[in-house]
Design an enzyme around this catalytic site. Structure first.
Site, short mmCIF file in Angstrom:
data_model
loop_
_atom_site.label_atom_id
_atom_site.label_comp_id
_atom_site.label_asym_id
_atom_site.label_seq_id
_atom_site.Cartn_x
_atom_site.Cartn_y
_atom_site.Cartn_z
N SER A 103 -1.35 35.43 56.34
CA SER A 103 -1.04 35.51 55.17
C SER A 103 -1.47 35.67 53.78
O SER A 103 -2.42 36.33 53.94
CB SER A 103 -0.66 33.67 55.32
OG SER A 103 -0.40 33.48 53.94
N TYR A 159 -5.30 24.81 55.07
CA TYR A 159 -5.04 26.19 55.49
C TYR A 159 -5.31 27.52 55.06
O TYR A 159 -4.90 28.58 56.02
CB TYR A 159 -3.20 25.51 55.49
CG TYR A 159 -2.31 26.65 55.65
CD1 TYR A 159 -2.24 27.01 56.77
CD2 TYR A 159 -1.93 27.96 54.60
CE1 TYR A 159 -1.00 28.25 57.41
CE2 TYR A 159 -1.13 28.30 55.05
CZ TYR A 159 -0.30 29.08 56.36
OH TYR A 159 0.10 29.99 56.74
#
Length: 346
Positions: free
Chosen positions: A145, A158
């Site tokens: 990400s 996360y």
């Protein structure tokens, strides 16, 4: 249609979102599939669609909760039991939690998150990668990400796991450089899947500007087949965010990402809207200036390069002072809002 018919791609998190779109691309190109996710029913329906629409010859469905202990080994053992050779591994499965780590998030859910995003990801990669290296062929695609290179408050654990995946992929590219095996990190911006809803963050600011999962999968798929080390879908805007993560102070990027991750109706969002807009503008200006200086530097003679080095140092000092001012402003806004909320609750 791909000419390498007969090769098999194993895709985790294949039941929805980016994973499903990636599975579709492999199916369209004639690959056999191993689809892994928690829901057997969803995967079986997806398999029927692929057989009907693309004539996919072999589709194996493995229903497995990858956040649980030994799940990677169980998937590997099932693949081996069925005599399947996995040529391409796609590590897409992942989850998140939302809230302040110290006081709001649930440890059991975070344990599942870490197990899925880190432990199972690493173990599954190790099991299949060993076979790929032994055959001297294969590719691995890992869903990282853009938050791997910037702070992401309120989804702290996360973001840390995505940084792990990114670092792991870059390191593995060095280890694999003398083989015919490649590993690619897919680094999308926030994408229009069920991710934010499952994390309990469906009403956050960032959900107003989500990317198309079809585009993300397509860009990732192309880079993966080329064996590129990483890919940032979405063009120049998202590449700018990556550069910002490297050159801007973490206090500034942290404040900006905190704003994006706040709930839309929160007082913090209402208070910070103008400040954040200015922050993004300043950061973008810094990125553009750095890129322009580098381009000019690479196309000049030795004397001019010396001048550019001096200008770059001066620009760097100015940018640092400007960014520090922005950071102080954001921090001041945050603490002002925080004190007012505490007074209201007292």
């Amino acid at each position: 249609m791909n000419t390498e018919t007969g090769k098999t791609a194993l895709i985790t998190g294949a039941s929805s979102g980016i994973g499903q779109e990636l599975a579709k691309l492999f199916a369209q190109d004639g690959y056999n599939l191993v689809l892994v996710a928690r829901s057997d029913d969803t995967l079986n329906r997806l398999a029927d669609v692929f057989r009907s629409n693309y004539g996919t010859q072999q589709i194996t469905v493995i229903g497995k909760d990858l956040s649980q202990e030994n799940s990677a080994q169980e998937v590997y053992d099932e693949v081996k039991r069925q005599g399947i050779t996995v040529n391409y591994l796609v590590n897409d499965a992942g989850l998140s939690t939302y809230g302040k780590f110290a006081t709001e998030t649930d440890w059991e859910k975070e344990t599942e998150l870490i197990h899925l995003n880190v432990v199972t990801f690493t173990h599954l990669t190790k099991l299949f990668l060993k076979d790929m290296v032994a055959r001297n062929e294969g590719r691995v695609l890992n869903l990282s990400s853009l938050v791997a290179v910037v702070p992401f408050p309120l989804q702290t654990v996360y973001a840390a796991t995505k940084a792990y995946i990114y670092s792991f992929t870059l390191s593995m590219n060095n280890e694999l450089k003398d083989t015919n095996v490649t590993m690619t990190a897919l680094m999308p911006n926030a994408t229009d899947t069920d991710f934010f809803n499952k994390a309990g963050a469906a009403d956050t600011v960032i959900t107003d500007s989500l990317q198309d999962p079809v585009m993300v999968a397509r860009d990732g798929y192309k880079a993966f087949l080329k064996g590129e080390s990483k890919v940032i879908p979405g063009g120049a805007k998202n590449k700018m965010y990556e550069i910002m993560g490297y050159v801007a102070p973490p206090e500034m990027t942290g404040a900006m990402m905190r704003y994006n991750n706040e709930r839309k109706d929160s007082e913090a969002v209402k208070k910070q809207q103008k400040t954040i807009a200015w922050t993004i503008g300043v950061a973008a200006g810094v990125v553009v200036s750095v890129a322009a200086l580098l381009a000019a530097y690479n196309n000049t003679n030795a004397i001019d390069r010396a001048r550019y080095r001096y200008k770059a140092k001066s620009a760097g000092r100015s940018a640092k002072n400007a960014l520090a001012s922005v950071t102080d402003s954001l921090n001041g806004t945050y603490h002002d809002v925080k004190s007012k909320v505490e007074e209201a609750l007292a």
